[in-house]
Design a protein around this motif. Structure first.
Motif, PDB file in Angstrom:
ATOM      1  N   ALA A  72      16.411 -25.712   4.616  1.00 49.58           N
ATOM      2  CA  ALA A  72      15.302 -26.756   4.174  1.00 49.58           C
ATOM      3  C   ALA A  72      14.920 -27.482   5.560  1.00 49.58           C
ATOM      4  O   ALA A  72      15.659 -27.721   6.184  1.00 49.58           O
ATOM      5  CB  ALA A  72      16.023 -27.713   3.276  1.00 49.58           C
ATOM      6  N   ASP A  73      13.433 -27.679   5.550  1.00 51.43           N
ATOM      7  CA  ASP A  73      13.286 -28.155   6.840  1.00 51.43           C
ATOM      8  C   ASP A  73      13.515 -29.657   6.639  1.00 51.43           C
ATOM      9  O   ASP A  73      13.709 -30.213   5.539  1.00 51.43           O
ATOM     10  CB  ASP A  73      11.882 -28.055   7.310  1.00 51.43           C
ATOM     11  N   SER A  74      13.094 -30.495   7.667  1.00 45.68           N
ATOM     12  CA  SER A  74      13.168 -32.136   7.655  1.00 45.68           C
ATOM     13  C   SER A  74      12.390 -32.741   6.576  1.00 45.68           C
ATOM     14  O   SER A  74      12.954 -33.575   5.722  1.00 45.68           O
ATOM     15  CB  SER A  74      13.096 -32.547   8.913  1.00 45.68           C
ATOM     16  N   ALA A  75      11.188 -32.187   6.333  1.00 44.70           N
ATOM     17  CA  ALA A  75      10.464 -32.886   5.372  1.00 44.70           C
ATOM     18  C   ALA A  75      11.134 -32.522   3.838  1.00 44.70           C
ATOM     19  O   ALA A  75      11.014 -33.253   3.047  1.00 44.70           O
ATOM     20  CB  ALA A  75       8.996 -32.492   5.359  1.00 44.70           C
ATOM     21  N   GLU A  76      11.332 -31.416   3.492  1.00 49.58           N
ATOM     22  CA  GLU A  76      12.262 -31.162   2.499  1.00 49.58           C
ATOM     23  C   GLU A  76      13.110 -31.937   2.021  1.00 49.58           C
ATOM     24  O   GLU A  76      13.616 -32.643   1.140  1.00 49.58           O
ATOM     25  CB  GLU A  76      12.321 -29.465   2.116  1.00 49.58           C
ATOM     26  N   VAL A  77      14.120 -32.122   2.966  1.00 52.22           N
ATOM     27  CA  VAL A  77      15.533 -32.846   3.041  1.00 52.22           C
ATOM     28  C   VAL A  77      15.190 -34.163   2.709  1.00 52.22           C
ATOM     29  O   VAL A  77      15.747 -34.872   1.842  1.00 52.22           O
ATOM     30  CB  VAL A  77      16.291 -32.579   4.302  1.00 52.22           C
ATOM     31  N   LYS A  78      14.079 -34.834   3.450  1.00 51.05           N
ATOM     32  CA  LYS A  78      13.575 -36.216   3.181  1.00 51.05           C
ATOM     33  C   LYS A  78      13.196 -36.462   1.777  1.00 51.05           C
ATOM     34  O   LYS A  78      13.683 -37.212   1.148  1.00 51.05           O
ATOM     35  CB  LYS A  78      12.567 -36.627   4.458  1.00 51.05           C
ATOM     36  N   ALA A 136      16.522 -32.511  -8.872  1.00 49.11           N
ATOM     37  CA  ALA A 136      16.738 -32.504  -7.671  1.00 49.11           C
ATOM     38  C   ALA A 136      18.086 -31.534  -7.560  1.00 49.11           C
ATOM     39  O   ALA A 136      18.360 -31.155  -6.499  1.00 49.11           O
ATOM     40  CB  ALA A 136      16.903 -34.086  -7.148  1.00 49.11           C
ATOM     41  N   SER A 137      19.005 -31.897  -8.318  1.00 50.85           N
ATOM     42  CA  SER A 137      20.134 -31.082  -8.434  1.00 50.85           C
ATOM     43  C   SER A 137      20.228 -29.489  -8.628  1.00 50.85           C
ATOM     44  O   SER A 137      20.853 -28.950  -7.791  1.00 50.85           O
ATOM     45  CB  SER A 137      21.298 -31.438  -9.518  1.00 50.85           C
ATOM     46  N   ASP A 138      19.296 -29.327  -9.365  1.00 48.85           N
ATOM     47  CA  ASP A 138      18.877 -27.852  -9.465  1.00 48.85           C
ATOM     48  C   ASP A 138      18.254 -27.014  -8.380  1.00 48.85           C
ATOM     49  O   ASP A 138      18.508 -26.144  -7.736  1.00 48.85           O
ATOM     50  CB  ASP A 138      17.999 -27.572 -10.846  1.00 48.85           C
ATOM     51  N   TRP A 139      17.421 -28.172  -7.725  1.00 51.08           N
ATOM     52  CA  TRP A 139      16.597 -27.727  -6.426  1.00 51.08           C
ATOM     53  C   TRP A 139      17.877 -27.314  -5.302  1.00 51.08           C
ATOM     54  O   TRP A 139      17.817 -26.444  -4.456  1.00 51.08           O
ATOM     55  CB  TRP A 139      15.708 -28.745  -5.831  1.00 51.08           C
ATOM     56  N   VAL A 140      18.542 -28.262  -5.077  1.00 49.78           N
ATOM     57  CA  VAL A 140      19.677 -28.307  -3.931  1.00 49.78           C
ATOM     58  C   VAL A 140      20.653 -26.961  -4.525  1.00 49.78           C
ATOM     59  O   VAL A 140      20.888 -26.239  -3.650  1.00 49.78           O
ATOM     60  CB  VAL A 140      20.602 -29.492  -3.874  1.00 49.78           C
ATOM     61  N   LEU A 172      14.056 -34.460  -0.833  1.00 49.94           N
ATOM     62  CA  LEU A 172      15.289 -34.522  -1.750  1.00 49.94           C
ATOM     63  C   LEU A 172      16.183 -35.879  -1.677  1.00 49.94           C
ATOM     64  O   LEU A 172      16.580 -36.054  -2.837  1.00 49.94           O
ATOM     65  CB  LEU A 172      16.111 -33.415  -1.304  1.00 49.94           C
ATOM     66  N   ARG A 173      16.203 -36.209  -0.718  1.00 47.89           N
ATOM     67  CA  ARG A 173      17.066 -37.641  -0.451  1.00 47.89           C
ATOM     68  C   ARG A 173      16.251 -38.804  -1.261  1.00 47.89           C
ATOM     69  O   ARG A 173      16.722 -39.408  -2.014  1.00 47.89           O
ATOM     70  CB  ARG A 173      17.208 -37.751   0.871  1.00 47.89           C
ATOM     71  N   THR A 174      14.917 -38.684  -1.155  1.00 47.29           N
ATOM     72  CA  THR A 174      14.156 -39.878  -1.774  1.00 47.29           C
ATOM     73  C   THR A 174      14.341 -39.563  -3.387  1.00 47.29           C
ATOM     74  O   THR A 174      14.566 -40.598  -3.913  1.00 47.29           O
ATOM     75  CB  THR A 174      12.802 -39.559  -1.361  1.00 47.29           C
ATOM     76  N   ALA A 175      14.023 -38.229  -3.828  1.00 46.76           N
ATOM     77  CA  ALA A 175      14.221 -38.098  -5.117  1.00 46.76           C
ATOM     78  C   ALA A 175      15.635 -38.461  -5.850  1.00 46.76           C
ATOM     79  O   ALA A 175      15.585 -38.882  -6.935  1.00 46.76           O
ATOM     80  CB  ALA A 175      13.565 -36.524  -5.496  1.00 46.76           C
ATOM     81  N   ALA A 176      16.715 -37.968  -5.120  1.00 44.69           N
ATOM     82  CA  ALA A 176      17.926 -38.100  -5.407  1.00 44.69           C
ATOM     83  C   ALA A 176      18.320 -39.488  -5.096  1.00 44.69           C
ATOM     84  O   ALA A 176      19.443 -39.747  -5.577  1.00 44.69           O
ATOM     85  CB  ALA A 176      18.781 -37.019  -5.170  1.00 44.69           C
ATOM     86  N   GLY A 177      17.405 -40.320  -4.507  1.00 45.23           N
ATOM     87  CA  GLY A 177      18.261 -41.592  -4.368  1.00 45.23           C
ATOM     88  C   GLY A 177      18.996 -42.408  -5.378  1.00 45.23           C
ATOM     89  O   GLY A 177      19.758 -43.241  -5.066  1.00 45.23           O
TER      90      GLY A 177
END
Length: 53
Positions: free
Chosen positions: A27-33, A13-17, A35-40
């Motif tokens: 990033a569209d809203s689905a991608e942001v969501k 997740a960190s590398d992706w960001v 990433l937030r889930t993955a990095a939670g």
């Protein structure tokens, strides 16, 4: 949007960001969501990047 090895989720997740930031990609809203889930669960994760020239 998860890496094959579950223990690498925070790094992934960190590398992706970092890649998105480096290249000024959106990033569209689905991608942001996703990433937030993955990095939670990544309490001490840091994102570092160098802007592309």
């Amino acid at each position: 949007m998860e890496p094959p090895a579950k223990e690498d989720t925070c790094t992934y997740a960190s590398d992706w960001v970092a890649t998105k930031l480096r290249w000024k990609l959106t990033a569209d809203s689905a991608e942001v969501k996703a990433l937030r889930t993955a990095a939670g669960g990544c309490k001490n994760a840091r994102v570092t990047f160098r802007p592309a020239a």
